[in-house]
Design a protein around this motif. Structure first.
Motif, short mmCIF file in Angstrom:
data_model
loop_
_atom_site.label_atom_id
_atom_site.label_comp_id
_atom_site.label_asym_id
_atom_site.label_seq_id
_atom_site.Cartn_x
_atom_site.Cartn_y
_atom_site.Cartn_z
N ALA A 138 60.20 -66.97 -60.62
CA ALA A 138 60.74 -67.95 -59.53
C ALA A 138 61.81 -68.82 -60.13
O ALA A 138 62.70 -69.20 -59.35
CB ALA A 138 59.59 -68.90 -59.30
N LEU A 139 61.63 -69.37 -61.53
CA LEU A 139 62.68 -70.06 -61.93
C LEU A 139 63.88 -69.17 -62.34
O LEU A 139 65.06 -69.70 -62.24
CB LEU A 139 62.11 -70.67 -63.44
N SER A 140 63.78 -68.13 -62.70
CA SER A 140 64.94 -67.15 -63.02
C SER A 140 65.86 -66.89 -61.67
O SER A 140 66.82 -66.93 -61.79
CB SER A 140 64.48 -65.82 -63.32
N VAL A 141 64.98 -66.74 -60.73
CA VAL A 141 65.64 -66.44 -59.34
C VAL A 141 66.45 -67.79 -59.05
O VAL A 141 67.61 -67.70 -58.36
CB VAL A 141 64.77 -66.10 -58.22
N GLN A 142 65.73 -68.74 -59.12
CA GLN A 142 66.43 -70.07 -58.76
C GLN A 142 67.54 -70.47 -59.86
O GLN A 142 68.52 -70.92 -59.21
CB GLN A 142 65.41 -71.55 -59.12
N LYS A 143 67.80 -69.90 -60.99
CA LYS A 143 69.00 -69.96 -61.75
C LYS A 143 69.78 -69.28 -61.61
O LYS A 143 70.87 -69.09 -62.41
CB LYS A 143 68.35 -70.33 -63.43
N ASN A 144 69.65 -68.01 -60.50
CA ASN A 144 70.53 -66.91 -60.59
C ASN A 144 70.74 -66.16 -61.77
O ASN A 144 71.86 -65.48 -61.84
CB ASN A 144 71.98 -67.44 -59.96
N CYS A 145 69.45 -65.91 -62.49
CA CYS A 145 69.39 -64.98 -63.71
C CYS A 145 69.66 -63.53 -62.98
O CYS A 145 69.13 -63.11 -62.00
CB CYS A 145 68.22 -65.28 -64.40
N ARG A 146 70.25 -62.63 -63.83
CA ARG A 146 70.52 -61.38 -63.33
C ARG A 146 69.56 -60.45 -64.22
O ARG A 146 68.85 -59.40 -63.60
CB ARG A 146 71.82 -60.78 -63.61
N CYS A 147 69.52 -60.61 -65.43
CA CYS A 147 68.62 -59.66 -66.33
C CYS A 147 67.88 -60.81 -67.04
O CYS A 147 68.34 -61.63 -67.81
CB CYS A 147 69.55 -58.86 -67.15
N ILE A 148 66.41 -60.48 -67.34
CA ILE A 148 65.72 -61.17 -68.02
C ILE A 148 64.82 -60.39 -68.99
O ILE A 148 64.64 -59.08 -68.66
CB ILE A 148 64.57 -62.06 -67.06
N ARG A 149 64.11 -60.79 -70.08
CA ARG A 149 63.51 -60.21 -70.90
C ARG A 149 61.98 -60.76 -71.07
O ARG A 149 62.06 -62.10 -71.16
CB ARG A 149 64.01 -60.01 -72.37
N ILE A 150 60.97 -60.06 -70.98
CA ILE A 150 59.59 -60.50 -71.09
C ILE A 150 59.18 -60.07 -72.27
O ILE A 150 59.02 -58.44 -72.40
CB ILE A 150 58.69 -60.52 -70.00
N ILE A 151 58.76 -60.62 -73.21
CA ILE A 151 57.96 -59.76 -74.59
C ILE A 151 56.43 -60.07 -74.24
O ILE A 151 55.74 -61.16 -74.05
CB ILE A 151 58.44 -60.80 -75.63
N HIS A 152 55.95 -58.77 -74.24
CA HIS A 152 54.57 -58.82 -74.00
C HIS A 152 53.62 -58.28 -75.15
O HIS A 152 52.48 -58.32 -75.27
CB HIS A 152 54.34 -57.76 -72.82
N GLY A 153 54.32 -57.92 -76.10
CA GLY A 153 54.01 -57.64 -77.41
C GLY A 153 53.21 -56.07 -77.54
O GLY A 153 53.25 -55.30 -76.47
N LYS A 154 52.76 -55.80 -78.57
CA LYS A 154 52.32 -54.17 -78.63
C LYS A 154 50.74 -54.25 -78.76
O LYS A 154 50.19 -52.98 -78.81
CB LYS A 154 52.79 -53.70 -80.05
#
Length: 206
Positions: A138-154
């Motif tokens: 939601a925050l990324s869309v609000q800030k008009n982010c195009r590409c984001i990264r989510i670190i989920h670990g191994k």
């Protein structure tokens, strides 16, 4: 008929004519609303101020009002009950919505898009991770982010040694309307422990 009698008749006719005409009503004086209010309040006495309470000023919230509704955590469309039950050994996170070119997925895997924001899920369980992912999207869309990264670990620290959040992310992200595609990060951007997510923009995606 002499002149005297004729004069009397004329005077009598004039009187009868005046009596026959209705008398015009007297015009009322024009009074405006301000004068009426002043007249109605002439006997009113103002109260003396006693024990007045001074309301404290409200502190401004650091969050903008426009984005307050967007910051509400929405997890109803991030269900765990999804057809993708398992990940094959060594399977990568890959997804692209219908209607988009496969070249979009290849560009995402190569890292052609600049990463605008990042979320690290290390130390989170399924419930807390779901909420953080929803807030982050939601925050990324609000800030008009195009590409984001989510670190989920191994998943090295999990009891089974399996990347549990990796599977959860695959389900969650595929259900989100703002997610166009996602792919496992390349070796320079997190490799098997992270996923790159492409979000909707105001322009037409190809």
């Amino acid at each position: 008929m002499d002149k005297t009698a004729l004069l009397q008749l004329k005077q009598l006719k004039k009187k009868l004519k005046q009596k026959a005409q209705p008398a015009l009503p007297k015009s009322k004086p024009i009074v405006d609303e301000r004068s009426l209010l002043k007249l109605a309040m002439k006997d009113v006495q103002p109260l003396k101020a006693r024990n007045q309470y001074v309301h404290p000023s409200l502190e401004l919230s650091p969050w903008p009002r426009q984005g307050a509704a967007q910051m509400v955590t929405v997890t109803d469309d991030m269900s765990d009950f999804w057809p993708w039950d398992e990940l094959e050994q060594g399977e990568q996170l890959l997804f692209v919505k219908a209607g988009l070119r496969l070249d979009t997925l290849r560009k995402l895997k190569r890292g052609d898009w600049q990463i605008d924001a990042e979320l690290d899920l290390h130390g989170e369980n399924t419930d807390t991770a779901r909420i953080k992912v929803a807030q982050f999207l939601a925050l990324s869309v609000q800030k008009n982010c195009r590409c984001i990264r989510i670190i989920h670990g191994k998943g090295l620290s999990s009891k089974e040694g399996l990347p549990i959040l990796k599977l959860k992310l695959k389900n969650w992200l595929a259900q989100r309307d703002e997610v166009l595609a996602f792919a496992q990060a390349n070796p320079f951007q997190g490799s098997a422990g992270a996923v790159l997510v492409l979000l909707k923009s105001g322009k037409k995606d190809k």
